[in-house]
Design a protein around this motif. Sequence first.
Motif, PDB file in Angstrom:
ATOM      1  N   UNK A 123      48.257  33.166  36.386  1.00 48.32           N
ATOM      2  CA  UNK A 123      47.923  31.778  36.746  1.00 48.32           C
ATOM      3  C   UNK A 123      48.750  31.304  37.930  1.00 48.32           C
ATOM      4  N   UNK A 126      47.550  32.879  41.099  1.00 46.28           N
ATOM      5  CA  UNK A 126      46.328  32.246  41.592  1.00 46.28           C
ATOM      6  C   UNK A 126      46.631  30.871  42.196  1.00 46.28           C
ATOM      7  N   UNK A 127      47.492  30.113  41.512  1.00 47.75           N
ATOM      8  CA  UNK A 127      47.869  28.795  42.052  1.00 47.75           C
ATOM      9  C   UNK A 127      48.445  28.950  43.456  1.00 47.75           C
ATOM     10  N   UNK A 130      45.982  29.695  46.223  1.00 41.49           N
ATOM     11  CA  UNK A 130      45.285  28.493  46.700  1.00 41.49           C
ATOM     12  C   UNK A 130      46.032  27.841  47.869  1.00 41.49           C
ATOM     13  N   UNK A 704      24.971  37.566  46.910  1.00 41.22           N
ATOM     14  CA  UNK A 704      24.169  36.632  46.106  1.00 41.22           C
ATOM     15  C   UNK A 704      24.049  37.092  44.654  1.00 41.22           C
ATOM     16  N   UNK A 708      26.476  38.542  36.383  1.00 39.24           N
ATOM     17  CA  UNK A 708      25.329  38.925  35.559  1.00 39.24           C
ATOM     18  C   UNK A 708      24.284  37.820  35.462  1.00 39.24           C
TER      19      UNK A 708
ATOM     20  N   UNK B  41      38.046  28.377  37.971  1.00 40.44           N
ATOM     21  CA  UNK B  41      38.730  27.320  38.723  1.00 40.44           C
ATOM     22  C   UNK B  41      37.761  26.452  39.517  1.00 40.44           C
ATOM     23  N   UNK B 241      16.163  34.496  44.664  1.00 40.15           N
ATOM     24  CA  UNK B 241      16.010  35.952  44.777  1.00 40.15           C
ATOM     25  C   UNK B 241      15.228  36.534  43.604  1.00 40.15           C
TER      26      UNK B 241
END
Lengths: 787, 264
Positions: A123, A126-127, A130, A704, A708, B41, B241
């Motif tokens: 975490x 990731x912070x 940013x 794109x 899933x 996030x 798509x």
Amino acid sequence: MPDSGVGDRLARREDKRFLTGKGRYTDDINRHGQAYAYFLRSPVAHARLKSVDTAAAESAPGVIAVFTGKDMEADGVGSLPCGWVVTDRHGNPHKAPPHFPLVRDKARYVGDHVAMVIAESLGQAKDAADLIELDFEELPAVVDIMKARGSGQIHDDAPENLCYDWELGDSAAVDEAFAKAAHVTKLDLVNNRLVPNAMEPRAAIGEWDPGTEEYTVYSTSQNPHLLRLILCAFVLNLPESKVRVIAPDVGGGFGSKIFAYAEETACTWASKKIGGRPVKWTADRGEAFLSDAHGRDHVTHCELALDADGRFLGMKVDTTANMGAYLSSFATSVPTYLYATLLAGQYTTPVIYANVKAVFTNTAPVDAYRGAGRPEATYVVERLVEVEARETGKDPAELRRLNFIKPDQFPYQTPVALQYDIGDYEPSLDKALEMIDYKGFGQRKAESEAKGKLRGIGLSAYIEACGIAPSAVVGSLGAGVGLWESATVRFNATGTVSVMTGSHSHGQGHETTFAQVVAEKLGIPYDNVEIVHGDTGRIPMGMGTYGSRSLAVGGSAIVKACDKIIEKSKKIAAHLMEASEADIEFKDGQFTVAGTDKSKAMAEIAFTAYVPHNYPEGVEPGLDETAFYDPLNFTYPAGVHVAEVEIDPDTGITTIADWVAVDDFGNVINPLIVEGQVHGGIAQGVGQALIENTVYDRETGQLLTGSYMDYAMPRADNFPSFRVETTVSACTHNPLGVKGCGEAGAIAAPAALMNAITDALGVEIDMPATPEKVWRAAQSRLQQAAE
Amino acid sequence: MYDFNYHRPSSLEEAAKILAGAEEGIPLAGGHTLLPTLKQRLAQPSDVVDLSGIAELKGISEAGNAVVVGAMTPHAEVNRSQVVRSRIPALAHMASDIGDSQVRHRGTIGGSIANADPSADYPAAVVGLAATVKTNKREIAGDDFFTGLFETALEEHELVVSVSFPVPEKAGYAKFANPASRYPMVGVMVAKAADGVRVAVTGAGPSVFRWTEAEQALASNWSADAIAGLSHSPDGLNSDIHASAEYRAHLIGVMAKRALAAAG
Ligand SMILES: Cc1cc2nc3c(=O)[nH]c(=O)nc-3n(C[C@H](O)[C@H](O)[C@H](O)COP(=O)(O)OP(=O)(O)OC[C@H]3O[C@@H](n4cnc5c(N)ncnc54)[C@H](O)[C@@H]3O)c2cc1C
């Protein structure tokens, strides 16, 4: 008698731990004091980096370090190499632009590695990510492979974004053959791009021990020694003796875990940079979509010429293959030596010419994926043959039969470099036609039509080349490695055996199959054999698992090591029984003096070898033998798959009504595992043909189908119950007579299914045959019929 | 996931109070949409208010000629419910085909309709069966509830309490699943009730909508023949798509016929 030897349908012994949640995967491993890495990835497909400001991130809570490509450059970190040099039509090596683990000047695909943040927790990493400020100049993205050569250049040293323009075969001879043809079939085919989607995402832990100055790397690798070699010799410049790579349980690879990736490289390097704390990284599913090496992605024009009798005269293939933004570890070999060399298929086509252009695009790297080149080749050959049959009004099964290489023609030299050692194709065809009730198809079609449905049947008579070898030949073709395998068979004093194999199991069931081989060979109980793999600290240098090579190459090495064990044991047995070594016979685990009832069991010999109180002179104690096996040739599994489909013209939904597969894998050690491999392969091939597709935005290069929600994976209800059988023509050049079965399904299936679908529709469509495409084709077909 | 304060109140009033007092509060139901959003996030709420401790949001009951489904009722329970099965089998059938088993045991009707995913199943039931959505402040007619792409008539911090489905004479639901997500690419609920016929379409447009032309045709003739000649216009439908607007328009007709066949 052996308990559970060759030919028995043993349930996989490894499944107990997998199914009860006791498997131990890389992410299950937590090292003392470990820190967590997070990679800041490029949000755009193509950009020149002006600056990467990490100051704020570095002072964020919990952050241990932030690294960029500049830090790696300063530290002399090299480029991730591509291990196969393809020589182009003009005699030049392929363009090999650098592939740095962290980018230095440019980002070249969405997901490219811009910076690495290491923190006390994921975490926090990731912070901090940013807070990294990226200043970049966005450049136009190159996405469409057919336009790549005319688009903005991705690498300074690859003009026109061309990696190579390569050819195989005699172009003039092919032109001559075409000039004499009674009929020529032409096809344009797209082999759609796939994301491998192993169930376990990639993960790595890099750990440097400041005391011993040794590195330990835990990685989701299909070939730990190869990863070690690449890390040491090419990228990080370390002595191999100081690096141990462990690939513990690995949850599927399908090729995508053969390669050396940026992340494990960076974790290994960074552990030392931060003073020896282990650095762990685990991909989430989104990262897997973005950064695992993808598969396939060809655009092909192909032609097949026939004489008046229906005999194939020649074939021309023109393929453009996508390499992605950088060359992954073996990317260059896939659309060349693993593709064009298979274009003869099961047929006697006398001349073949293939031209392959490999291009760079601003997409994830593309490399080997289950079948690697061979599914693409089979798709070309088997679609061409089927369409040719339709165009000339011939029965597709009989057209194939007419052109099959006949049993007495083996060994058979194809016009595209390979020499098939053995094969017998008609029995597989006959059996498959019988199983599907080929003759009854017309009736079933009529029944479907009465319900308003369309029905089609399609064949695929595939061939593959497994166990890529021998080393000298692949070396002459540009491979940077040898393709042998190693094995150590070690008796313990009490009669159990530890087998250290260079093959790596990530779903193939080696712990079971290999133990069956050893139990049979040495005549000892199956339960006494333990298979050890996936750890450079425990096994001899090995080459890992890919290309359905494990049993044919790795299994052969095990057999050779067992032979050495038996040879030495005979000396000990002869001594114990006071006979001449030449008189000792070995069978079912017993050493017998020929013509007498005197015998010694294998376990007694092993005990004697370790407690050599009464022992032959000049023989070393211990029973522990290592063998290396370099095959004489590839193996050539082949077979026939037949798919039958029913299509709902109102919705375009294709239902697979039936599927039969008859495969010749040579001798079969464990039929249960082989069937499982075939089922899984078919599932992946059906996925490709029916629903899987990787789509990048043509303008922006954004992925794109990055989850899933948009990337369709096949599910159980997409399939009928497969009916699979085998025929046997044993491989002539390895001791087990085995060929390999891991990729066959994925190789055979797309062509079988597309042949069935286009048979039903009467219209050509490309993979994947999505409901909308099928619906549109069905509508145009029905309209034509009405007119 | 960014840090947040977690609350698990036991009454609606308490939940409303926490939400009102929070800097940026958000209710949590089954979490099957919200948690992935947080993990990626894409949202950074200050407070997450878990509704699973509130008894009045749970369960299924009959009230007059309606079936009332509490907001926190998971899809599996809607599918299993004898009340739903006997009174509105089309709703039980719809619930049985949402996602997979895990999704059906976690995902809730309240979370689904509050989220208003254009390709969710339940919106077709709420509109097609002329349901009423009860909140902690008021009642909202099904027709007024879905206002656009991921948008509803719910005000800030307004909580869905239950959904009341009047029992129709006949109803049927047919879904064409997206091959990847298996959410409906087109889902059609047809229903015949005392006050008329409804044909509600989900998945095809930015929000659930009624196919009025088909409703009129079926009102006078409840049979597949009545809509055989009709085709929906592709204008304004989703195109992506997976499916073009034209294909979706075509599927609306096919699914309407299949829903009708299921309704009997
Ligand atoms: C793999 C997968 C497959 C799926 N397949 C389908 C499918 O085929 N068809 C389909 O329709 N859906 C599908 N879903 C969606 C799922 O069924 C849920 O309906 C959906 O995730 C929302 O319900 P939830 O209870 O999980 O809500 P949450 O994720 O908890 O909440 C969703 C949103 O609603 C808000 N909210 C929740 N409850 C209330 C309330 N009572 N009042 C006001 N606001 C509220 C939350 O704040 C949040 O913004 C699928 C989901 C997954 C993960």
